[in-house]
Motif scaffolding. Sequence first.
Motif, mmCIF file in Angstrom:
data_model
loop_
_atom_site.group_PDB
_atom_site.id
_atom_site.type_symbol
_atom_site.label_atom_id
_atom_site.label_comp_id
_atom_site.label_asym_id
_atom_site.label_seq_id
_atom_site.Cartn_x
_atom_site.Cartn_y
_atom_site.Cartn_z
ATOM 1 N N GLY A 149 43.519 34.415 40.697
ATOM 2 C CA GLY A 149 43.395 35.847 40.472
ATOM 3 C C GLY A 149 42.610 36.161 39.213
ATOM 4 O O GLY A 149 41.816 37.104 39.178
ATOM 5 N N VAL A 150 42.811 35.362 38.178
ATOM 6 C CA VAL A 150 42.061 35.531 36.924
ATOM 7 C C VAL A 150 40.575 35.313 37.175
ATOM 8 O O VAL A 150 39.723 36.113 36.752
ATOM 9 C CB VAL A 150 42.580 34.544 35.854
ATOM 10 C CG1 VAL A 150 41.646 34.514 34.644
ATOM 11 C CG2 VAL A 150 43.997 34.935 35.418
ATOM 12 N N LEU A 151 40.233 34.244 37.883
ATOM 13 C CA LEU A 151 38.829 33.930 38.147
ATOM 14 C C LEU A 151 38.195 34.947 39.091
ATOM 15 O O LEU A 151 37.057 35.394 38.873
ATOM 16 C CB LEU A 151 38.701 32.521 38.722
ATOM 17 C CG LEU A 151 38.985 31.375 37.738
ATOM 18 C CD1 LEU A 151 39.111 30.052 38.479
ATOM 19 C CD2 LEU A 151 37.881 31.286 36.685
ATOM 20 N N ASN A 152 38.915 35.331 40.150
ATOM 21 C CA ASN A 152 38.370 36.310 41.099
ATOM 22 C C ASN A 152 38.121 37.660 40.440
ATOM 23 O O ASN A 152 37.136 38.342 40.739
ATOM 24 C CB ASN A 152 39.328 36.492 42.283
ATOM 25 C CG ASN A 152 39.284 35.327 43.246
ATOM 26 O OD1 ASN A 152 38.360 34.516 43.227
ATOM 27 N ND2 ASN A 152 40.296 35.217 44.085
ATOM 28 N N SER A 153 39.018 38.073 39.541
ATOM 29 C CA SER A 153 38.859 39.350 38.845
ATOM 30 C C SER A 153 37.633 39.342 37.936
ATOM 31 O O SER A 153 37.104 40.391 37.585
ATOM 32 C CB SER A 153 40.105 39.678 38.025
ATOM 33 O OG SER A 153 41.228 39.824 38.862
ATOM 34 N N SER A 154 37.212 38.135 37.563
ATOM 35 C CA SER A 154 36.010 37.983 36.738
ATOM 36 C C SER A 154 34.785 37.677 37.599
ATOM 37 O O SER A 154 33.754 37.232 37.084
ATOM 38 C CB SER A 154 36.226 36.856 35.720
ATOM 39 O OG SER A 154 37.401 37.075 34.960
ATOM 40 N N ASP A 155 34.919 37.890 38.924
ATOM 41 C CA ASP A 155 33.840 37.640 39.896
ATOM 42 C C ASP A 155 33.408 36.187 39.928
ATOM 43 O O ASP A 155 32.254 35.860 40.179
ATOM 44 C CB ASP A 155 32.625 38.542 39.612
ATOM 45 C CG ASP A 155 32.915 40.009 39.908
ATOM 46 O OD1 ASP A 155 33.792 40.280 40.750
ATOM 47 O OD2 ASP A 155 32.278 40.874 39.292
ATOM 48 N N LYS A 156 34.359 35.274 39.688
ATOM 49 C CA LYS A 156 34.109 33.831 39.789
ATOM 50 C C LYS A 156 34.889 33.332 41.004
ATOM 51 O O LYS A 156 36.058 32.970 40.901
ATOM 52 C CB LYS A 156 34.558 33.097 38.520
ATOM 53 C CG LYS A 156 34.014 33.682 37.212
ATOM 54 C CD LYS A 156 32.501 33.581 37.140
ATOM 55 C CE LYS A 156 31.994 34.153 35.813
ATOM 56 N NZ LYS A 156 30.519 34.151 35.745
ATOM 57 N N PHE A 157 34.240 33.341 42.166
ATOM 58 C CA PHE A 157 34.948 33.087 43.418
ATOM 59 C C PHE A 157 34.876 31.635 43.898
ATOM 60 O O PHE A 157 35.737 31.187 44.648
ATOM 61 C CB PHE A 157 34.388 33.988 44.529
ATOM 62 C CG PHE A 157 34.599 35.463 44.281
ATOM 63 C CD1 PHE A 157 35.839 36.046 44.474
ATOM 64 C CD2 PHE A 157 33.554 36.267 43.856
ATOM 65 C CE1 PHE A 157 36.045 37.397 44.252
ATOM 66 C CE2 PHE A 157 33.741 37.625 43.636
ATOM 67 C CZ PHE A 157 34.991 38.193 43.828
ATOM 68 N N ALA A 158 33.837 30.914 43.519
ATOM 69 C CA ALA A 158 33.558 29.613 44.134
ATOM 70 C C ALA A 158 34.680 28.594 43.905
ATOM 71 O O ALA A 158 35.151 27.951 44.848
ATOM 72 C CB ALA A 158 32.231 29.070 43.635
ATOM 73 N N ARG A 211 35.627 28.436 31.269
ATOM 74 C CA ARG A 211 35.090 29.794 31.135
ATOM 75 C C ARG A 211 35.865 30.634 30.116
ATOM 76 O O ARG A 211 35.662 31.831 30.008
ATOM 77 C CB ARG A 211 35.096 30.493 32.499
ATOM 78 C CG ARG A 211 34.252 29.751 33.532
ATOM 79 C CD ARG A 211 34.150 30.516 34.837
ATOM 80 N NE ARG A 211 33.404 29.767 35.832
ATOM 81 C CZ ARG A 211 32.084 29.694 35.904
ATOM 82 N NH1 ARG A 211 31.356 30.358 35.013
ATOM 83 N NH2 ARG A 211 31.491 28.998 36.844
ATOM 84 N N GLY A 212 36.792 29.993 29.388
ATOM 85 C CA GLY A 212 37.559 30.705 28.374
ATOM 86 C C GLY A 212 38.545 31.696 28.944
ATOM 87 O O GLY A 212 38.886 32.691 28.287
ATOM 88 N N LEU A 213 39.024 31.440 30.170
ATOM 89 C CA LEU A 213 39.918 32.369 30.845
ATOM 90 C C LEU A 213 41.325 31.809 31.049
ATOM 91 O O LEU A 213 42.161 32.438 31.699
ATOM 92 C CB LEU A 213 39.337 32.743 32.224
ATOM 93 C CG LEU A 213 38.020 33.521 32.225
ATOM 94 C CD1 LEU A 213 37.442 33.585 33.634
ATOM 95 C CD2 LEU A 213 38.231 34.929 31.676
ATOM 96 N N LEU A 214 41.601 30.614 30.512
ATOM 97 C CA LEU A 214 42.896 29.983 30.733
ATOM 98 C C LEU A 214 43.997 30.789 30.043
ATOM 99 O O LEU A 214 43.989 30.974 28.827
ATOM 100 C CB LEU A 214 42.892 28.554 30.200
ATOM 101 C CG LEU A 214 44.149 27.725 30.486
ATOM 102 C CD1 LEU A 214 44.320 27.524 31.982
ATOM 103 C CD2 LEU A 214 44.081 26.377 29.772
#
Length: 517
Positions: A149-158, A211-214
């Motif tokens: 969810g964190v990655l998808n919200s940042s438009d990182k889907f792959a 990506r610094g999102l952890l």
Amino acid sequence: MSLIKSTATIGGYTLLSRVLGFVRDVTIASTLGASFLSDAFFVAFKLPNYLRRLFAEGAFNSAFIPMFAGQLAVDGHEKAKRFSGEAMSFLLVILLAVTGIFIVFMPQLMCVLAPGFSDDPAKFALTVTLTRITMPYIIFISLVSLLGGVLNSSDKFAAVAATPVIMNLCLIIIPYFIGPITPTGAHALAIAVLVSGVAQWLWLVYFCHKRGLLPPLTRPRLSPDVKKLLLLIAPVALGAGVAQINLFIDTIIASYFNSGVSYLYYADRINELPLAVIGIAVGTALLPLLSRQIREGKHAEASKSQNHAIELALFLSLPAAVALVVIAEPIITVMFQRGAFGTVETIATYRALIAFALGLPAFILAKILSPAFYAHQDTKTPFKIAMVCIVVNLVFNLVLMGPLRHVGMALATSIAGWVNVILLVILLLKRQWLIIESNLIRQIFNILTASLAMAAALHILKDYAPLYLHSGEFKRFVALIVLAGLGALVYFAAGLALNTMNMRDIAINRFRRNRPR
């Protein structure tokens, strides 16, 4: 175009995962067949998967993504990251408690999950053991959903879309190596399920850190944001997962029929391919987009995004449903009929597939319509609709299970799916959260026409296929691919003639841009 690109990314990885999933299921079918071993494993595999879909992917993400995406768009990266850390810490405590309770009380729980197994003590004991092995999977896969969810919200889907690929690789490779040292092949598969959860979690930890999102692991506490999240989660647990709840009811009732659980599982696996590639892909890409547009007050853009998502979903799902209905028998024959899976199993499974396929567009549309409620942070309405649909499913299960056995259960699920969509549309229109454009109505008619043209072509072509579909392994796979490919060719040709999804306009504009000047 952004929605199409995101959907293509998610759908591409999902398609790869489903191909590997079929390899996995073909392996299971050829070794376990439709037996007490397969029934036991599928129940053990379904319990953590139900919890994942209802709680993690369904309830948690449907509540978490709108809050996280909104904070990211309005309040900035640091506040959103702090919220994700608080949510993860609190989630972990709940997961550990739930998993421990389920493991301890698994025999009592199994009397509810698969009451029909009680008549066979060996089958019941095996199912309890396998489910205790797979149960910790819910801890890791729920953390995977949060990180996703964190990655998808940042438009990182792959990276997120690739996680099911890891799971299927684990279920194909690990049993091959540990199978000889485990009591049965079902035990090896249960262990592989647990290992796959750990592997998927480590995969997303790496990408979030990169990506610094952890999210930071903090002391669990009920902060205002976590309280709001919990209030949103409870109703979504049913609202987002109505189809899974209905399938769960099917499993309970099917446990009373010989191999009924396995027939429904194999049929649902085929039906889930377009559901995942289309419905989950479009819904996953749509939710963060709608959440940002609504949070920023761009309501006209949000409505346009939803219309485009519905059009895209129907453009892909209607022909898929038609194909599954018309060529259900060749599909099951090619995919599963080998080894312990014979003609009787094929007939029982393809009939269930037809029943599931009738509801496929509804299952996919629900994935597209529900995000409008979640983006407005309304989780109670989908919950109420879900409760109605669960009752509808149960009633039709009881009515149809007598004359149609397991096929009646699949048909009841499809009926409940369409009731769900009708109620969602009515309330969205009433609240003006969905404004259906005239172009969408015109395109739906065009898509339906093109799908019917494909159905006629497949009906004619499949009469020439049986000779090849019962040949060697390679020939029958090629025959099925050619059959499906010709059907797709007819559909896209009809779609181009009717200008479905503005295909003709896009092609003409692209030709004009690319031609020499």
